[in-house]
Scaffold this active site. Sequence first.
Site, mmCIF file in Angstrom:
data_model
loop_
_atom_site.group_PDB
_atom_site.id
_atom_site.type_symbol
_atom_site.label_atom_id
_atom_site.label_comp_id
_atom_site.label_asym_id
_atom_site.label_seq_id
_atom_site.Cartn_x
_atom_site.Cartn_y
_atom_site.Cartn_z
ATOM 1 N N ASN A 90 -5.358 12.748 0.456
ATOM 2 C CA ASN A 90 -4.549 11.833 1.276
ATOM 3 C C ASN A 90 -5.469 11.067 2.227
ATOM 4 O OD1 ASN A 90 -1.936 10.808 2.029
ATOM 5 N ND2 ASN A 90 -2.123 11.926 3.951
ATOM 6 N N LYS A 91 -4.876 10.221 3.032
ATOM 7 C CA LYS A 91 -5.624 9.359 3.949
ATOM 8 C C LYS A 91 -6.664 10.147 4.747
ATOM 9 C CE LYS A 91 -5.381 5.806 4.253
ATOM 10 N NZ LYS A 91 -6.309 4.923 3.523
ATOM 11 N N ARG A 144 0.873 -1.177 0.000
ATOM 12 C CA ARG A 144 0.000 0.000 0.000
ATOM 13 C C ARG A 144 0.907 1.223 0.000
ATOM 14 N NH1 ARG A 144 2.065 1.830 3.819
ATOM 15 N NH2 ARG A 144 0.614 3.563 3.724
ATOM 16 N N GLY A 145 0.265 2.403 -0.072
ATOM 17 C CA GLY A 145 1.054 3.632 -0.219
ATOM 18 C C GLY A 145 1.203 3.908 -1.709
ATOM 19 N N ALA A 146 0.994 5.170 -2.090
ATOM 20 C CA ALA A 146 0.893 5.497 -3.519
ATOM 21 C C ALA A 146 2.100 5.039 -4.359
ATOM 22 C CB ALA A 146 0.642 6.994 -3.668
ATOM 23 N N ASP A 155 -1.823 10.799 -1.922
ATOM 24 C CA ASP A 155 -2.129 9.780 -2.935
ATOM 25 C C ASP A 155 -2.381 10.389 -4.302
ATOM 26 O OD1 ASP A 155 -2.987 8.718 -0.163
ATOM 27 O OD2 ASP A 155 -2.581 6.982 -1.423
ATOM 28 N N GLN A 195 -2.479 2.487 9.937
ATOM 29 C CA GLN A 195 -1.169 2.515 9.254
ATOM 30 C C GLN A 195 -0.135 3.314 10.048
ATOM 31 O OE1 GLN A 195 -4.122 3.073 7.753
ATOM 32 N NE2 GLN A 195 -4.061 2.630 5.569
ATOM 33 N N ARG A 213 -7.032 -0.273 -7.134
ATOM 34 C CA ARG A 213 -7.375 0.736 -6.102
ATOM 35 C C ARG A 213 -7.588 2.064 -6.829
ATOM 36 N NH1 ARG A 213 -4.141 1.247 -0.682
ATOM 37 N NH2 ARG A 213 -6.102 2.207 -0.026
HETATM 38 O O1 MRU Z 1 -4.610 3.397 2.047
HETATM 39 P P1 MRU Z 1 -3.116 3.535 2.027
HETATM 40 O O2 MRU Z 1 -2.443 2.974 3.245
HETATM 41 O O3 MRU Z 1 -2.508 3.033 0.735
HETATM 42 O O4 MRU Z 1 -2.921 5.113 2.062
HETATM 43 C C1 MRU Z 1 -1.620 5.640 2.003
HETATM 44 C C2 MRU Z 1 -1.553 7.064 2.301
HETATM 45 O O5 MRU Z 1 -2.538 7.751 2.452
HETATM 46 C C3 MRU Z 1 -0.211 7.671 2.275
HETATM 47 O O6 MRU Z 1 -0.131 8.749 3.157
HETATM 48 C C4 MRU Z 1 0.061 8.140 0.838
HETATM 49 O O7 MRU Z 1 -0.098 7.094 -0.071
HETATM 50 C C5 MRU Z 1 1.390 8.689 0.653
HETATM 51 S S1 MRU Z 1 2.548 7.407 0.604
HETATM 52 C C6 MRU Z 1 4.091 8.026 0.376
#
Ligand code: MRU
Length: 357
Positions: free
Chosen positions: A250-251, A51-53, A240, A199, A88
């Site tokens: 973002n999250k 996970r994470g962009a 993201d 997370q 996603r």
């Molecule tokens: O749902 P996730 O855990 O994939 O969400 C990730 C985030 O929101 C991160 O903050 C974002 O992707 C930046 S990662 C460098």
Amino acid sequence: MKIEGKEYRTIWFENNVVKIIDQTKLPHKFIIKDLKTVKDAIKAIKTMEVRGAPLIGATAAYGLVLAIIENNDQTFLKKSSEDLINSRPTAINLKWAVDRMMKKISGVNSDQILNIALNEAKEICEEDIKFCENIGLNGLKIIEEIYNKKKGTVNILTHCNAGWLATINWGTATSPIYHAHKKKIPVHVWVDETRPRNQGANLTSYELNEEQIPNTIIADNTGGILMQRGEVDMCIVGTDRTLATGDVCNKIGTYLKALSAKDNNVPFYVALPSSTIDWNIKNYKEIPIEERSSEELSHVEGLDESGNVKKIQVYPKKSKAMNLAFDVTPAKYVTALITEKGICEASSKGLENLFKR
Ligand code: MRU
């Protein structure tokens, strides 16, 4: 970065197999998992084993390599690329990586396609590492400035995990923190737990511990009072998808932190590589916001007394729950964007000056 003193990246290719760290098992178990088919890559993205962009972008790139190993017929590759993009919806890096791979392999002979795709997937990873390192060097200047004024520990609040586990190495929001720590600037990180999947608690705190960076997990609602008490010197989050207007997706919960930061004159920074910029969408309401299973809210997972991982229900069985995974922080609440090319205002002018000159 390190886990138990050993250097890792989050993804790599070995003997025709893609290796990942299964993030659904962290922090209680460290498991390296093999992805052997494009379906495995899609499942890993959907279930958030990765996970994470930036990391889901890299996984999609390697997913196409796996697809080519399985069957390099164009129809299969096209279908695989669509399935990867749809795995996603919110992080733009996924589409960015798949489009880049498909462009690279279009019209390539079948005897060369695997090599070319593999080199491109590796290049996407190397580039991300370099970009995250530069984000760290650029963000370091901000932390240094605060430290030089304060002459004491710099308290940084972060949300979700925009650490090295969300990228290939270094992280985005954490890279300035790792660079400051290397330069012996005292830093302490307030880690938002980041419900419902935690997370922050499960991944950010874990990776900071492994690098010996002081950190404290806080419930998601605690940031406001800490800012009122002057216990937060700056916020840094990842993203993201950041629009060319400077609006930051973002999250979920990021927006509330930004509002609180604004009300308390705490600078609010967003760290991002250029692969996270969406140059096309102009209105943030058009960003597809992922809605995940309500079970992520109603159930929690942790260690039981015998040290076994157990999932339990915490809500009344009859209650409904709703689980939006991302929100948007309008550009006006963002102090600046920290990118691989430098720091800029969160605005089309700021981004264009850095990237489109
Ligand atoms: O749902 P996730 O855990 O994939 O969400 C990730 C985030 O929101 C991160 O903050 C974002 O992707 C930046 S990662 C460098």
